[in-house]
Write a protein that holds these residues in place. Sequence first.
Motif, short mmCIF file in Angstrom:
data_model
loop_
_atom_site.label_atom_id
_atom_site.label_comp_id
_atom_site.label_asym_id
_atom_site.label_seq_id
_atom_site.Cartn_x
_atom_site.Cartn_y
_atom_site.Cartn_z
N ARG A 1 -73.32 -79.60 0.23
CA ARG A 1 -71.89 -79.73 0.02
C ARG A 1 -71.24 -78.35 -0.01
O ARG A 1 -71.69 -77.46 -0.74
N LEU A 2 -70.21 -78.17 0.80
CA LEU A 2 -69.45 -76.94 0.83
C LEU A 2 -68.04 -77.22 0.33
O LEU A 2 -67.41 -78.19 0.76
N SER A 3 -67.54 -76.36 -0.55
CA SER A 3 -66.19 -76.49 -1.06
C SER A 3 -65.36 -75.31 -0.58
O SER A 3 -65.73 -74.15 -0.80
N GLY A 4 -64.25 -75.61 0.07
CA GLY A 4 -63.36 -74.55 0.50
C GLY A 4 -62.54 -74.01 -0.66
O GLY A 4 -62.60 -74.51 -1.79
N SER A 5 -61.76 -73.00 -0.38
CA SER A 5 -60.89 -72.42 -1.40
C SER A 5 -59.68 -71.80 -0.73
O SER A 5 -59.71 -71.47 0.46
N VAL A 6 -58.62 -71.64 -1.49
CA VAL A 6 -57.43 -70.97 -0.98
C VAL A 6 -56.81 -70.19 -2.13
O VAL A 6 -56.70 -70.70 -3.25
N ALA A 7 -56.45 -68.93 -1.87
CA ALA A 7 -55.93 -68.08 -2.94
C ALA A 7 -54.95 -67.06 -2.38
O ALA A 7 -55.17 -66.50 -1.30
N VAL A 8 -53.88 -66.84 -3.10
CA VAL A 8 -52.97 -65.74 -2.80
C VAL A 8 -53.61 -64.45 -3.29
O VAL A 8 -54.02 -64.36 -4.46
N THR A 9 -53.68 -63.45 -2.43
CA THR A 9 -54.39 -62.21 -2.79
C THR A 9 -53.51 -60.97 -2.80
O THR A 9 -53.88 -59.97 -3.41
N GLU A 10 -52.35 -61.01 -2.13
CA GLU A 10 -51.45 -59.86 -2.12
C GLU A 10 -50.00 -60.36 -2.03
O GLU A 10 -49.75 -61.41 -1.42
N ILE A 11 -49.09 -59.59 -2.61
CA ILE A 11 -47.67 -59.87 -2.45
C ILE A 11 -46.92 -58.55 -2.40
O ILE A 11 -47.24 -57.61 -3.13
N ASP A 12 -45.96 -58.46 -1.49
CA ASP A 12 -45.23 -57.20 -1.30
C ASP A 12 -43.78 -57.53 -0.94
O ASP A 12 -43.52 -58.26 0.02
N GLY A 13 -42.83 -57.00 -1.72
CA GLY A 13 -41.43 -57.26 -1.42
C GLY A 13 -40.51 -56.37 -2.22
O GLY A 13 -40.89 -55.79 -3.24
N ASN B 1 -32.44 -64.18 -2.31
CA ASN B 1 -33.60 -63.46 -2.82
C ASN B 1 -34.89 -63.90 -2.12
O ASN B 1 -35.38 -65.01 -2.33
N ALA B 2 -35.44 -63.01 -1.29
CA ALA B 2 -36.66 -63.34 -0.53
C ALA B 2 -37.86 -63.52 -1.44
O ALA B 2 -38.76 -64.31 -1.14
N ILE B 3 -37.88 -62.81 -2.56
CA ILE B 3 -39.02 -62.97 -3.49
C ILE B 3 -39.02 -64.36 -4.10
O ILE B 3 -40.08 -64.98 -4.28
N TYR B 4 -37.85 -64.89 -4.41
CA TYR B 4 -37.80 -66.26 -4.94
C TYR B 4 -38.33 -67.25 -3.91
O TYR B 4 -39.05 -68.19 -4.24
N ARG B 5 -37.95 -67.05 -2.66
CA ARG B 5 -38.46 -67.94 -1.60
C ARG B 5 -39.98 -67.81 -1.47
O ARG B 5 -40.69 -68.80 -1.29
N ALA B 6 -40.45 -66.57 -1.56
CA ALA B 6 -41.91 -66.36 -1.50
C ALA B 6 -42.60 -67.04 -2.68
O ALA B 6 -43.69 -67.62 -2.53
N CYS B 7 -41.99 -66.97 -3.86
CA CYS B 7 -42.58 -67.61 -5.03
C CYS B 7 -42.65 -69.12 -4.88
O CYS B 7 -43.60 -69.77 -5.34
N GLU B 8 -41.65 -69.68 -4.22
CA GLU B 8 -41.67 -71.12 -3.94
C GLU B 8 -42.86 -71.46 -3.04
O GLU B 8 -43.56 -72.46 -3.26
N ALA B 9 -43.11 -70.59 -2.05
CA ALA B 9 -44.27 -70.80 -1.17
C ALA B 9 -45.57 -70.63 -1.94
O ALA B 9 -46.54 -71.39 -1.73
N VAL B 10 -45.62 -69.65 -2.84
CA VAL B 10 -46.83 -69.44 -3.65
C VAL B 10 -47.10 -70.66 -4.52
O VAL B 10 -48.26 -71.11 -4.66
N ASP B 11 -46.06 -71.22 -5.11
CA ASP B 11 -46.25 -72.42 -5.93
C ASP B 11 -46.80 -73.57 -5.08
O ASP B 11 -47.65 -74.35 -5.55
N LEU B 12 -46.34 -73.67 -3.85
CA LEU B 12 -46.85 -74.72 -2.96
C LEU B 12 -48.34 -74.49 -2.69
O LEU B 12 -49.15 -75.43 -2.75
N VAL B 13 -48.71 -73.23 -2.41
CA VAL B 13 -50.12 -72.92 -2.13
C VAL B 13 -50.99 -73.26 -3.34
O VAL B 13 -52.09 -73.82 -3.19
N ARG B 14 -50.51 -72.95 -4.53
CA ARG B 14 -51.29 -73.23 -5.75
C ARG B 14 -51.55 -74.71 -5.92
O ARG B 14 -52.55 -75.11 -6.52
N GLY B 15 -50.67 -75.54 -5.38
CA GLY B 15 -50.83 -76.98 -5.54
C GLY B 15 -51.65 -77.65 -4.45
O GLY B 15 -51.91 -78.86 -4.53
N LEU B 16 -52.07 -76.89 -3.45
CA LEU B 16 -52.84 -77.47 -2.35
C LEU B 16 -54.31 -77.63 -2.73
O LEU B 16 -54.89 -76.77 -3.38
#
Length: 376
Positions: free
Chosen positions: A234-246, A208-223
Amino acid sequence: MDDVTELTRDLVAIPSHEDETRAGEFIEAWLCEETDGEVTRDEAGNVFARKGSREGASLALVGHHDVVPPAGTQIEDGEYVLEERDGRLYGRGTADMKGAVAAAMCAFRDSEVSGSSDRSGGSRARDSAPAGELVFASFVGEESGGVGARFAIEAGFVPDYAVVCEGSTNYSKPGVTDVVVAHKGRRGSTITARGAASHASEPEAGENAIYRACEAVDLVRGLDAPTATVLENRLSGSVAVTEIDGGSAMNVIPDHCTVTVDERTVPGERTSLERTGEIGGVEWAVDQDLPPMACSDEGFARAALEAARETQEGAPELVSKPHATDAGWLAEAGTVCVVCGASEPGEAHTDDESVSLSVLERCYRLYRALASKQVG
């Protein structure tokens, strides 16, 4: 004031969201007619004007003459709609950033530079003035990822100092034009997860490619996104998942899934998104990388701030900006940059975009004052 206002009106009236040629031709013709500079336009459509001595340090006033597509109310019969009311000029490109381009053009024309030539071929050197070169530059393709700036840099355009005339008004407080010494960049990337398709009644037969993608999304959320401090900002960066397609059908185990990630970068360290590529069946690729900017010379930043304080009643400050500009490309190439211009937060790209005419006049005076400190 009349010159800056009229030139702004003339520039804004020229459509340049699909093709910047007409606007570039207008800027080139005006500079040739109105200034004593050496005027050129390169193959990309960037326009330059130079005066002074190339043996000394160079200061560039930098803008862009492309704009984002207008709203329906901002265009009529193929021409841009302009309206002036309550001391402001309304229309696509007024704030971002033809008004500041006009102020910079007039400042370039009116600034006296040591060693510059007059229109008769003579010299207007002033013995007491430091030698240096004043440059005006207006790029194409800023709204398309800095196309013009990158072309110019690759061709050798790397001034010693630059004022990128994007917005810095009302950042620290209402009624002032501040000096931006740092801004964020943007890195857009795609995570691609691949698996193996199977009938959904037998999910164990596939991957299941979506499950693999979700694993990657969980990793991104923890960064943790990095931070940076530039001249006490002071500048603060950010990182966010904005789209998903599968997926392809409700009864098929998906063999493919993509995830879009928006990352706002700061000078220095980046978020370690490459770690997503360590997950089995997952790849990470960068689609766009607009660099952040940090002013690398406090002395130049202070000179710009002094010029800002001399030309307005308020108390401008050294500030940071959340948006990427062509200053990022120039700083990456080695130019010492600040950002200073008339646009206010929330004005650019809007359906009722406008610019204050009095602030354009302020920017004209500010650019002249800084030019006199650096090369005048």
